[in-house]
Design a protein around this motif. Structure first.
Motif, mmCIF file in Angstrom:
data_model
loop_
_atom_site.group_PDB
_atom_site.id
_atom_site.type_symbol
_atom_site.label_atom_id
_atom_site.label_comp_id
_atom_site.label_asym_id
_atom_site.label_seq_id
_atom_site.Cartn_x
_atom_site.Cartn_y
_atom_site.Cartn_z
ATOM 1 N N THR A 42 0.819 -1.211 0.000
ATOM 2 C CA THR A 42 0.000 0.000 0.000
ATOM 3 C C THR A 42 0.852 1.260 0.000
ATOM 4 N N TYR A 45 1.683 1.971 -3.521
ATOM 5 C CA TYR A 45 0.545 2.381 -4.339
ATOM 6 C C TYR A 45 0.659 3.849 -4.724
ATOM 7 N N ARG A 100 -0.719 -3.698 -8.100
ATOM 8 C CA ARG A 100 -1.601 -2.532 -7.972
ATOM 9 C C ARG A 100 -3.028 -2.964 -7.631
ATOM 10 N N GLY A 101 -3.490 -4.027 -8.279
ATOM 11 C CA GLY A 101 -4.828 -4.545 -7.989
ATOM 12 C C GLY A 101 -4.941 -5.042 -6.559
ATOM 13 N N GLU A 104 -4.951 -1.982 -4.158
ATOM 14 C CA GLU A 104 -6.247 -1.288 -4.137
ATOM 15 C C GLU A 104 -7.206 -1.966 -3.158
ATOM 16 N N ARG A 105 -7.220 -3.287 -3.176
ATOM 17 C CA ARG A 105 -8.112 -4.025 -2.288
ATOM 18 C C ARG A 105 -7.655 -3.901 -0.828
ATOM 19 N N LEU A 107 -6.043 -1.341 0.405
ATOM 20 C CA LEU A 107 -6.358 0.025 0.831
ATOM 21 C C LEU A 107 -7.817 0.158 1.244
#
Length: 132
Positions: A42, A45, A100-101, A104-105, A107
């Motif tokens: 994260t 990110y 990145r995917g 995102e989850r 976060l």
């Protein structure tokens, strides 16, 4: 309210299951949800970071643990490591599209937990009081 059945619907059709002891997805889940893996993902990110920048961002992680974590995440295809042939050497870390995917989850989960801390702290207080 979503039921467990609704959440797990279709998972039996997948070729991998973290609930199976020998499944390789279990190791990746451990890397992603472990204390330092989730924080490193994260933090990245926001963009590419050098090792020491990332270490400062993830307060409390040792150099050794961060190095081990980044190696595991790189092996899983979540983090890209790029070494520049400069003196002194420069190494940058960035997320891959897969990373990145995942970030995102993570976060979304982090924001949920942070937003629920008043409830969590109240629950801890009730729990501790009941056992004192």
């Amino acid at each position: 309210m979503t039921t467990t059945q609704e959440l797990t619907e279709g998972l039996d059709d997948l070729p991998y299951s973290v609930f199976a002891k020998a499944c390789p997805s279990r190791g990746t889940l451990e890397h992603v949800t472990g204390r330092w893996g989730g924080l490193a993902l994260t933090a990245l990110y926001e963009g590419s970071l050098r090792f020491n920048e990332l270490r400062r961002r993830v307060d409390g992680v040792s150099e050794k643990m961060l190095s081990q974590t980044l190696h595991a995440l790189e092996r899983d295809g979540l983090v890209h490591r790029e070494a520049q042939p400069t003196n002194p050497p420069r190494v940058d870390y960035d997320l891959t599209p897969l990373g990145r995917g995942v970030a995102e989850r993570l976060l979304a989960l982090i924001h949920f937990v942070e937003g629920s801390m008043d409830d969590v702290l109240a629950a801890r207080e009730r729990y501790d009081s009941a056992r004192a």
